[in-house]
Design an enzyme around this catalytic site. Sequence first.
Site, PDB file in Angstrom:
ATOM      1  N   TYR A 146      37.270  39.066  84.896  1.00  0.00           N
ATOM      2  CA  TYR A 146      36.599  37.811  85.278  1.00  0.00           C
ATOM      3  C   TYR A 146      35.311  38.085  86.048  1.00  0.00           C
ATOM      4  O   TYR A 146      34.986  37.375  87.000  1.00  0.00           O
ATOM      5  CB  TYR A 146      37.546  36.957  86.131  1.00  0.00           C
ATOM      6  CG  TYR A 146      38.813  36.507  85.423  1.00  0.00           C
ATOM      7  CD1 TYR A 146      38.813  36.159  84.070  1.00  0.00           C
ATOM      8  CD2 TYR A 146      40.018  36.404  86.112  1.00  0.00           C
ATOM      9  CE1 TYR A 146      39.974  35.735  83.429  1.00  0.00           C
ATOM     10  CE2 TYR A 146      41.186  35.984  85.479  1.00  0.00           C
ATOM     11  CZ  TYR A 146      41.156  35.653  84.136  1.00  0.00           C
ATOM     12  OH  TYR A 146      42.304  35.230  83.516  1.00  0.00           O
ATOM     13  N   ASP A 209      48.273  29.572  87.267  1.00  0.00           N
ATOM     14  CA  ASP A 209      47.343  30.707  87.133  1.00  0.00           C
ATOM     15  C   ASP A 209      46.469  30.738  88.377  1.00  0.00           C
ATOM     16  O   ASP A 209      46.554  29.849  89.240  1.00  0.00           O
ATOM     17  CB  ASP A 209      46.522  30.586  85.837  1.00  0.00           C
ATOM     18  CG  ASP A 209      46.132  31.956  85.256  1.00  0.00           C
ATOM     19  OD1 ASP A 209      45.525  32.761  86.004  1.00  0.00           O
ATOM     20  OD2 ASP A 209      46.427  32.219  84.082  1.00  0.00           O
ATOM     21  N   GLY A 233      47.820  29.140  91.715  1.00  0.00           N
ATOM     22  CA  GLY A 233      48.751  30.002  92.440  1.00  0.00           C
ATOM     23  C   GLY A 233      48.461  31.470  92.193  1.00  0.00           C
ATOM     24  O   GLY A 233      47.448  31.839  91.589  1.00  0.00           O
ATOM     25  N   PHE A 235      51.043  34.737  91.216  1.00  0.00           N
ATOM     26  CA  PHE A 235      52.456  35.092  91.014  1.00  0.00           C
ATOM     27  C   PHE A 235      52.878  36.356  91.753  1.00  0.00           C
ATOM     28  O   PHE A 235      54.061  36.592  91.927  1.00  0.00           O
ATOM     29  CB  PHE A 235      52.874  35.088  89.544  1.00  0.00           C
ATOM     30  CG  PHE A 235      52.038  35.912  88.575  1.00  0.00           C
ATOM     31  CD1 PHE A 235      51.775  37.244  88.805  1.00  0.00           C
ATOM     32  CD2 PHE A 235      51.580  35.329  87.391  1.00  0.00           C
ATOM     33  CE1 PHE A 235      51.041  38.010  87.897  1.00  0.00           C
ATOM     34  CE2 PHE A 235      50.837  36.080  86.466  1.00  0.00           C
ATOM     35  CZ  PHE A 235      50.571  37.418  86.733  1.00  0.00           C
ATOM     36  N   HIS A 253      52.584  43.485  79.954  1.00  0.00           N
ATOM     37  CA  HIS A 253      51.815  44.618  79.411  1.00  0.00           C
ATOM     38  C   HIS A 253      50.549  44.952  80.215  1.00  0.00           C
ATOM     39  O   HIS A 253      49.913  45.954  79.958  1.00  0.00           O
ATOM     40  CB  HIS A 253      51.491  44.412  77.920  1.00  0.00           C
ATOM     41  CG  HIS A 253      50.381  43.437  77.646  1.00  0.00           C
ATOM     42  ND1 HIS A 253      49.828  43.303  76.393  1.00  0.00           N
ATOM     43  CD2 HIS A 253      49.736  42.564  78.440  1.00  0.00           C
ATOM     44  CE1 HIS A 253      48.877  42.387  76.443  1.00  0.00           C
ATOM     45  NE2 HIS A 253      48.802  41.918  77.664  1.00  0.00           N
ATOM     46  N   ASP A 254      50.198  44.088  81.185  1.00  0.00           N
ATOM     47  CA  ASP A 254      49.006  44.341  82.004  1.00  0.00           C
ATOM     48  C   ASP A 254      49.269  45.290  83.177  1.00  0.00           C
ATOM     49  O   ASP A 254      48.336  45.858  83.724  1.00  0.00           O
ATOM     50  CB  ASP A 254      48.502  43.030  82.637  1.00  0.00           C
ATOM     51  CG  ASP A 254      47.854  42.096  81.629  1.00  0.00           C
ATOM     52  OD1 ASP A 254      47.411  42.570  80.571  1.00  0.00           O
ATOM     53  OD2 ASP A 254      47.795  40.885  81.914  1.00  0.00           O
TER      54      ASP A 254
END
Length: 343
Positions: A146, A209, A233, A235, A253-254
């Site tokens: 980002y 998210d 939020g 997580f 998978h990240d």
Amino acid sequence: SQSELDYPFKLLEYLNGFRISKAIFSACELGLFDLLLQSQKSLNAAEVAQKLGTSEDGIERLLDVLVAIEIVDVEVVHGTAHYSSTDVANLYLAKTSPKSLHDLIIYNSQTIYPLWNNLVDAVRDGKNQNEKTFGLPSEEIFSAIYRSEEEMLKFMGLMNSTWAIDGHDIVTAFDLSRFKSIIDLGGCSGALARELAKEYPSSTVTVLDLPAVVQTAQQHFAQQDDTIAFQEGDFFEGEIPPADLYILARIIHDWKEEKNLKLLRKIHTACHPGGGVLIAEALLFENRRGPTTVQMFSLNMLVQTEGKEHPPSHYTRLLTDAGFRDVQVCRTGKSYDAILALK
Ligand code: SAM
């Protein structure tokens, strides 16, 4: 049949693979497929060049490649080639189609391609190449993804476009109708959440998210009479609200194993009794000998994140360690598969 040792046909085709990808990517970036879709008649190279603002010679060579790989049709009239779109290009490559892969292509061309330019270093160092490629710290995966508003929009477009073709298979892999409250953790633009809301209209679906992602989703990806809600939020650092079902699509998978286990334990604590978690990921074969596309995704995770792709047994073990039971695996036969586990 001739052996590969007599002449390396297959090898040469593989070596050419990047050119095929880039030809399709470039045609997309130039707007060729949108032009061919909108045009009422077939167009010659001069007309395409004029409308797209390109050189005639360049676009003619590109069009001929696209004809050869059967993405564009051609008809020769009085010695002049007239090009038109194929059904596949209209459905998957034109920007306006509901099943468009345009945003996936743009992301692959403009972000993944430069990252893969550093694959040698990724393999050597065993870590992502965000620093070398974009000058951003390799530990902060999503700060790199980002890194600008434009990049955030492009990434969200990429995430969004997959579910236009794979979403239905994921939400119908299991009957989820008994789960009345569903939270899509890291649900991004909300594309998969909308598929869930469509399939299970009596359930409420919320996307959780990061704040900036939720704001961008609401600004750029919201729909009229939207069927889903959004919640800002984190997580890892914040609270996970109670719910019957949690979705983790392309999240595990990240990240590294410890973070995934911590996340799944947190979800297990928040989950209503009898509730569950649905994981959507591309699954490797148990012996890791395929599918090739998933092996490629795993290399991609090496270059861009701290995670990797796994076979089903890995997810079963993680889920069981986190306290879940009754793990069921559904291979869809398409790009993404589904795993359901219960509390
Ligand atoms: N689930 C979506 C999908 O499959 O299309 C998006 C998957 S994307 C690979 C990972 C998502 O996790 C992104 O939307 C990202 O913003 C979100 N994310 C990353 N870190 C997060 C955090 N700490 N809390 C909440 N969401 C996070």
